[in-house]
Enzyme design. Structure first.
Site, PDB file in Angstrom:
ATOM      1  N   GLU A  41       0.829  -1.207   0.000  1.00  0.00           N
ATOM      2  CA  GLU A  41       0.000   0.000   0.000  1.00  0.00           C
ATOM      3  C   GLU A  41       0.867   1.263   0.000  1.00  0.00           C
ATOM      4  O   GLU A  41       1.858   1.345   0.727  1.00  0.00           O
ATOM      5  CB  GLU A  41      -0.874  -0.020   1.257  1.00  0.00           C
ATOM      6  N   LYS A 113      -9.158   2.143  -1.708  1.00  0.00           N
ATOM      7  CA  LYS A 113      -9.445   1.675  -0.359  1.00  0.00           C
ATOM      8  C   LYS A 113     -10.800   2.189   0.110  1.00  0.00           C
ATOM      9  O   LYS A 113     -11.136   3.360  -0.082  1.00  0.00           O
ATOM     10  CB  LYS A 113      -8.323   2.151   0.571  1.00  0.00           C
ATOM     11  N   CYS A 149      -5.250  -2.982   2.532  1.00  0.00           N
ATOM     12  CA  CYS A 149      -5.007  -3.045   3.978  1.00  0.00           C
ATOM     13  C   CYS A 149      -6.274  -3.208   4.818  1.00  0.00           C
ATOM     14  O   CYS A 149      -6.796  -4.302   4.962  1.00  0.00           O
ATOM     15  CB  CYS A 149      -4.214  -1.807   4.419  1.00  0.00           C
TER      16      CYS A 149
END
Length: 578
Positions: A41, A113, A149
């Site tokens: 990330e 995300k 994540c």
């Protein structure tokens, strides 16, 4: 499909260096016959970039860096990298935290995300807009459930409470995917490796889909990233596991997944936890020095007292940087024991570091003479004791300024919690190595250092002597504090588990009056911790950016009868016992 897991160590803001690392592993992946290389990330910027993301020029440079990566990739190799991407709509935050699929000079696909953490050390919603929907990325015939994540962390069925309304893992699985792929920048904390392992395992078994997880490694200021990249089968068996706390590269083939491998150290035993803490601290010191830039800090400087904290800090620095880049200074005073100097010298000889003795008695005498007219008629106490500590601080800072050494502070989490430290004295320095390590754990790290070396690096006398600040005759820590095993148990409950003194007293069996006294000490010393050097984070709740409490406060409550009473640590009493 052959997938390269690229566990790299990016530096925040070093776009050129990060791009070089990405391209080096991309070329390595192509040479190994990989079809896809997966990176962590925000690997283009390093994590966390914080308010660099507010600078338009920085974002322009990020765009250029991503374009350069796409152009320079080996032919036919797909690469998943993380980078901030501008939100082109007039609604929401200005950026997305995005996973970009690049190949043959172009952007092939992208997804961003959804779950943006704002707890503990994380503050992503400050910068990023959440992705509103899930999508499948198709590459070389496989349907990939790419996510970033935190997006995998809302899938824990056993959790009593979920932070987010959506579950990207379930939503991706519902779209019909062949493989989960997670790009992470997940920092280390005690227990985190086993927590990740079980969480990924749950996702695999629930949906019958294999999982590729690639995490950042390295340290950026307080945060230490352990890597822990892995592949799990659809049955939740570990097929690949990267080493912790170091860069790693491996290629995994979906058509030849291989047999389950033996798990790496996960931190389920005391010895494993201690070994991980040691490795995290070494990496934290090494990267703090390395990533500040070439030539900024040629050496680390440590004030050696002959005690356990300075010895462990010094040993970690020597391992992180090499003995030739560590300088130890012992500074005896009128109350120093003979072992303060001799044990410090023995440590320096065991480590092979540069060592000097600088007595502070002349400085203390000068301060006492200077202050005598003003202090006349008062009793000696903390003020006079702290003149000694501050004389040491002035001495170490002078050496640091003169030679450009990085001064490492040596206070542990137990001391920082209750304020058993002197502002502008032993708290002086640029990096606090042990500030998230409880005193009882410091002793275990010391034993681990000696065990690894197969010899007595830290002198046995240092480990066995009663801890003392040596600021008055015969002083030991237990004059002011309960035994450290008692203190640390209370601190875990109060600082890390957020329990009330009453709950801690019930769970531990310690007297409520003792627990309340410790809680008050923690609260009233928040002002000191605000002025402390940044400290390496190794637990789930470290002092610093991950724990935000007001300095000036009064904790009161109204009981059932309507009576007001003071609770916990009020008032804060900023400035007392500095």
């Amino acid at each position: 499909m052959r997938i390269a897991l690229c566990q790299i160590n990016p530096t925040v803001g070093d776009l050129a260096g990060n791009v070089e690392r990405i391209l080096a592993d991309a070329r390595r992946a192509a040479e190994a016959g990989a079809d896809l290389a997966v990176f962590p990330e925000l690997c283009v910027t390093g994590y966390p970039p914080q308010d660099l993301l507010d600078r338009p020029a920085f974002l322009d440079d990020v765009d250029t860096a991503v374009q350069h990566v796409a152009r320079e990739l080996p032919a036919s190799l797909g690469v998943l990298v993380g980078a901030p991407v501008r939100n082109e709509t007039p609604v929401g935050k200005r950026l997305f935290n995005t996973a970009l699929l690049l190949a043959d000079g172009d952007l092939v696909d992208a997804t961003s995300k959804t779950l943006l953490p704002t707890y503990d050390v994380f503050d992503e919603y400050r910068y990023f807009e959440p992705c509103p929907e899930r999508k499948v990325m198709e590459w070389r015939g496989l349907r990939l459930g790419v996510h970033v994540c935190e997006d995998m962390w809302n899938n824990e069925d056993q959790a009593p409470y979920h932070l987010y309304a959506s579950n990207p893992i379930d939503e991706l699985a519902a779209l019909g995917i062949d493989l989960f792929v997670n790009l992470s920048a997940s920092p280390y904390a005690v227990g985190k490796p086993i927590e990740r392992r079980l969480l990924i395992q749950e996702s695999c078994r629930e949906h019958g889909v294999p999982f590729v997880y690639v995490n950042q490694v390295g340290a950026n200021t307080e945060l230490v990233f352990d890597g822990d990249s892995q592949v799990q089968s659809a049955e939740g068996e570990v097929l690949y596991h990267a080493p912790l706390f170091e860069e790693a590269f491996s290629v995994w083939d979906t058509d030849a997944p291989g047999e389950p491998v033996e798990s790496a150290r996960l931190g389920t035993e005391v010895e494993e936890v201690t070994a991980q803490i040691h490795d995290a601290l070494v990496l934290g010191v090494r990267d703090y020095v390395r990533k500040t830039g070439d030539g900024v800090f040629e050496k680390a400087l440590i004030g050696l007292s002959g005690g356990i904290d300075s010895a462990v800090t010094c040993a970690i620095a020597a391992e992180a940087l090499g003995p030739d880049r560590v300088v130890g200074i012992t500074m005896p005073s009128a109350y120093s024991s003979s072992g303060s100097v001799s044990d410090s010298q023995a440590l320096a000889e065991n480590l092979g570091i540069e060592f000097h003795e600088v007595a502070i008695r002349p400085a203390v005498d000068a301060f006492e003479a200077m202050l005598a007219p003003l202090f006349e008629g008062t009793e000696e106490g903390v003020a006079e004791e702290n003149v000694q500590a501050r004389s040491r601080g002035v001495t170490l800072m002078a050496i640091s300024n003169k030679f450009g050494h990085l001064l490492l502070t040596t206070g542990n989490k137990s001391e920082m919690a209750v304020g058993y430290a002197t502002l502008y004295g032993d708290m002086s320095g640029g990096l606090a190595v042990l500030s998230d390590v409880l005193k009882t754990e410091v002793y275990r790290v010391a034993e681990d250092i000696n065990r690894r070396a197969g010899r007595e690096v830290i002198p046995r006398a240092t480990i066995t002597k009663p801890p003392s600040a040596e600021l008055r005759p015969g002083q030991v820590d237990q004059d002011s504090l309960p035994p450290y095993d008692v203190l640390d148990a209370i601190l875990v409950g109060y600082v890390e588990e957020h329990l009330s003194p009453e709950a801690i007293a019930r769970e531990t069996g310690y007297e409520l009056a003792l627990v309340e006294r410790i809680a008050k000490m923690v609260d009233r010393n928040e002002y000191k911790r605000r002025q402390a050097a940044p400290g390496l984070r190794v637990t789930g709740k470290a002092f610093g950016s991950g724990r935000r409490l007001p300095i000036v406060m009064q904790r009161t409550r109204v009981d059932a009868a309507g009576h007001e009473e003071t609770v916990e640590g009020a008032p804060a009493a900023a400035g007392v016992d500095a």
